[in-house]
Design a protein around this motif. Structure first.
Motif, PDB file in Angstrom:
ATOM      1  N   LEU A  11      35.031 130.867  64.181  1.00  0.00           N
ATOM      2  CA  LEU A  11      35.462 129.938  63.180  1.00  0.00           C
ATOM      3  C   LEU A  11      35.732 128.431  63.951  1.00  0.00           C
ATOM      4  CD1 LEU A  11      36.720 130.077  60.297  1.00  0.00           C
ATOM      5  CD2 LEU A  11      38.849 130.818  61.499  1.00  0.00           C
ATOM      6  N   TYR A  13      38.518 126.899  63.798  1.00  0.00           N
ATOM      7  CA  TYR A  13      39.882 126.741  64.358  1.00  0.00           C
ATOM      8  C   TYR A  13      40.538 128.276  64.578  1.00  0.00           C
ATOM      9  CZ  TYR A  13      40.452 128.126  59.372  1.00  0.00           C
ATOM     10  OH  TYR A  13      40.324 128.694  58.331  1.00  0.00           O
ATOM     11  N   ARG A  85      41.495 135.341  67.355  1.00  0.00           N
ATOM     12  CA  ARG A  85      41.602 135.512  65.839  1.00  0.00           C
ATOM     13  C   ARG A  85      40.277 134.740  65.056  1.00  0.00           C
ATOM     14  NH1 ARG A  85      47.699 135.269  64.136  1.00  0.00           N
ATOM     15  NH2 ARG A  85      46.662 135.181  62.024  1.00  0.00           N
ATOM     16  N   LEU A  88      34.042 135.289  63.716  1.00  0.00           N
ATOM     17  CA  LEU A  88      33.382 135.545  62.294  1.00  0.00           C
ATOM     18  C   LEU A  88      32.430 136.624  62.509  1.00  0.00           C
ATOM     19  CD1 LEU A  88      33.308 131.946  60.996  1.00  0.00           C
ATOM     20  CD2 LEU A  88      35.378 133.783  60.433  1.00  0.00           C
ATOM     21  N   VAL A  89      31.608 136.663  63.533  1.00  0.00           N
ATOM     22  CA  VAL A  89      30.579 137.551  63.777  1.00  0.00           C
ATOM     23  C   VAL A  89      30.844 137.973  65.101  1.00  0.00           C
ATOM     24  CG1 VAL A  89      28.230 137.988  64.033  1.00  0.00           C
ATOM     25  CG2 VAL A  89      28.894 136.609  62.187  1.00  0.00           C
ATOM     26  N   ARG A  99      27.541 142.086  63.846  1.00  0.00           N
ATOM     27  CA  ARG A  99      28.131 142.138  62.457  1.00  0.00           C
ATOM     28  C   ARG A  99      29.322 141.128  62.201  1.00  0.00           C
ATOM     29  NH1 ARG A  99      28.935 148.325  61.040  1.00  0.00           N
ATOM     30  NH2 ARG A  99      28.939 148.751  63.290  1.00  0.00           N
ATOM     31  N   GLY A 100      29.425 141.124  60.909  1.00  0.00           N
ATOM     32  CA  GLY A 100      30.532 140.318  60.236  1.00  0.00           C
ATOM     33  C   GLY A 100      31.823 141.058  60.575  1.00  0.00           C
ATOM     34  N   THR A 101      32.907 140.234  61.201  1.00  0.00           N
ATOM     35  CA  THR A 101      34.212 140.776  61.173  1.00  0.00           C
ATOM     36  C   THR A 101      34.731 141.832  60.125  1.00  0.00           C
ATOM     37  OG1 THR A 101      34.851 138.990  62.832  1.00  0.00           O
ATOM     38  CG2 THR A 101      36.440 140.277  61.916  1.00  0.00           C
ATOM     39  N   PHE A 102      34.542 141.505  58.996  1.00  0.00           N
ATOM     40  CA  PHE A 102      34.895 142.416  57.801  1.00  0.00           C
ATOM     41  C   PHE A 102      34.146 143.381  57.707  1.00  0.00           C
ATOM     42  CE2 PHE A 102      36.765 137.756  56.523  1.00  0.00           C
ATOM     43  CZ  PHE A 102      37.808 137.918  56.782  1.00  0.00           C
ATOM     44  N   ALA A 103      32.990 143.472  58.353  1.00  0.00           N
ATOM     45  CA  ALA A 103      32.267 144.827  58.536  1.00  0.00           C
ATOM     46  C   ALA A 103      32.831 145.713  59.726  1.00  0.00           C
ATOM     47  CB  ALA A 103      30.962 144.433  58.168  1.00  0.00           C
ATOM     48  N   LEU A 104      33.631 145.459  60.410  1.00  0.00           N
ATOM     49  CA  LEU A 104      34.210 146.014  61.537  1.00  0.00           C
ATOM     50  C   LEU A 104      35.680 146.188  61.642  1.00  0.00           C
ATOM     51  CD1 LEU A 104      32.181 143.715  64.049  1.00  0.00           C
ATOM     52  CD2 LEU A 104      31.697 146.225  63.659  1.00  0.00           C
ATOM     53  N   ARG A 105      35.875 147.304  62.286  1.00  0.00           N
ATOM     54  CA  ARG A 105      37.289 147.421  62.452  1.00  0.00           C
ATOM     55  C   ARG A 105      38.125 146.884  63.859  1.00  0.00           C
ATOM     56  NH1 ARG A 105      39.638 150.956  58.066  1.00  0.00           N
ATOM     57  NH2 ARG A 105      41.407 151.125  59.439  1.00  0.00           N
ATOM     58  N   ARG A 109      40.318 139.882  64.687  1.00  0.00           N
ATOM     59  CA  ARG A 109      40.029 139.401  63.288  1.00  0.00           C
ATOM     60  C   ARG A 109      40.940 138.355  62.863  1.00  0.00           C
ATOM     61  NH1 ARG A 109      38.513 143.906  61.623  1.00  0.00           N
ATOM     62  NH2 ARG A 109      38.695 143.359  59.561  1.00  0.00           N
ATOM     63  N   PRO A 110      40.817 137.773  61.860  1.00  0.00           N
ATOM     64  CA  PRO A 110      41.624 136.437  61.500  1.00  0.00           C
ATOM     65  C   PRO A 110      43.059 136.832  61.464  1.00  0.00           C
ATOM     66  CG  PRO A 110      39.677 136.455  60.253  1.00  0.00           C
ATOM     67  CD  PRO A 110      39.834 137.703  60.787  1.00  0.00           C
TER      68      PRO A 110
ATOM     69  N   PRO B  63      30.225 133.798  57.208  1.00  0.00           N
ATOM     70  CA  PRO B  63      29.409 134.661  58.143  1.00  0.00           C
ATOM     71  C   PRO B  63      30.140 136.014  58.499  1.00  0.00           C
ATOM     72  CG  PRO B  63      29.681 132.275  58.930  1.00  0.00           C
ATOM     73  CD  PRO B  63      30.880 132.639  57.497  1.00  0.00           C
ATOM     74  N   ALA B  64      31.618 136.092  58.185  1.00  0.00           N
ATOM     75  CA  ALA B  64      32.299 137.534  58.448  1.00  0.00           C
ATOM     76  C   ALA B  64      32.209 138.443  57.662  1.00  0.00           C
ATOM     77  CB  ALA B  64      34.034 137.130  58.492  1.00  0.00           C
ATOM     78  N   ALA B  66      29.071 139.456  56.692  1.00  0.00           N
ATOM     79  CA  ALA B  66      27.554 140.017  57.084  1.00  0.00           C
ATOM     80  C   ALA B  66      27.854 141.403  57.477  1.00  0.00           C
ATOM     81  CB  ALA B  66      27.051 139.186  58.277  1.00  0.00           C
ATOM     82  N   ILE B 144      39.771 142.172  55.154  1.00  0.00           N
ATOM     83  CA  ILE B 144      39.197 143.437  54.524  1.00  0.00           C
ATOM     84  C   ILE B 144      38.451 144.378  55.826  1.00  0.00           C
ATOM     85  CG2 ILE B 144      36.852 143.604  53.151  1.00  0.00           C
ATOM     86  CD1 ILE B 144      36.945 141.008  52.084  1.00  0.00           C
TER      87      ILE B 144
END
Lengths: 156, 156
Positions: A11, A13, A85, A88-89, A99-105, A109-110, B63-64, B66, B144
């Motif tokens: 990101l 920022y 934080r 993003l990937v 992988r995108g952060t929201f597809a990972l644990r 992350r933000p 991108p997050a 993905a 997420i």
């Protein structure tokens, strides 16, 4: 600042520098794990005996524990704010490709609010013994919620 | 300030006024529900058709996403910050007697990060259609995460 790993997207920022709501920690996780050597997830923690895991609540939150008891499964929310934080990937070592952060644990992350379903083994004063944690000693606690199948698991 | 309801116990301070970490919202929940009339939980939302639920991510977080796809179950974390944050013991209408906040899923809690397991129905750009939400339109999104049985459900 470390250079990006291959495949990383960042990101532009740091979300930490633009807060839109504030967390007030309600306690701390105690465990035998140290930063950097804690197991990567709850399953691995259980395979290693759980890490002598406890939740130490701040004393003023004692009344808010009323109704919890040994044997209950709860959702524990905790703050893994040591991680960066702005990813993003990302490309964890266990994954074949980024992988995108929201597809990972990943803890990076933000909003680094980690989450796990743990069993209360006993309560003494404001300390809750739990069956396991993947959090290192001293990790701040954000929330405890009773686990409810119709909310916390896929609908059937 | 409203007088306490019967059986309520309050903290001596407002956790919102003593933040120890900051959240930066990554998007917003869209739904047909309004503040005050939204269903009380995900199960009731599903019984009412789900509320035309969507997650609108801020564009910079695209991108997050993905790796996420239709059919995935995810843990959605969202901010119910309209509720008061100083209730230690409360008496929801559905309950027979007052209970500690950490034994309830009430939105009124020291850190109002709500949580639910929802299914992604489709992704168009940075909008994710999901099967249901109990959040009213405009509720900020915190995170997420992919749902993982060994982390998010009782260990077997």
């Amino acid at each position: 600042m470390k250079p990006p790993r291959e495949g990383e997207v960042r990101l532009g920022y740091d979300p930490a520098l633009d807060p839109q709501a504030g967390l007030h920690f309600v306690g701390v996780i105690r465990s035998d794990w140290a930063e950097g050597t804690a197991p990567k997830n709850l399953r691995l923690s259980r395979e290693q005996g759980g890490g002598n895991a406890r939740i130490e609540m701040k004393p003023e939150f004692a009344p808010a524990l009323a109704g919890l008891k040994a044997g209950d499964w709860v959702m524990l929310l905790y703050w893994t704010g040591e991680a960066r934080r702005d990813l993003l990937v990302q490309h964890p070592r266990h994954a074949e490709e980024p992988r995108g952060t929201f597809a990972l644990r990943s803890p990076a992350r933000p909003n680094p609010v980690a989450l796990g379903c743990v069993r209360i083994e006993g309560i003494e004063g404001t300390t809750l013994r739990i069956d396991a944690t993947d959090a290192f000693d001293g990790t701040p606690v954000v929330d405890i919620k009773p686990w409810i199948a119709t909310v916390d698991a896929p609908a059937t």
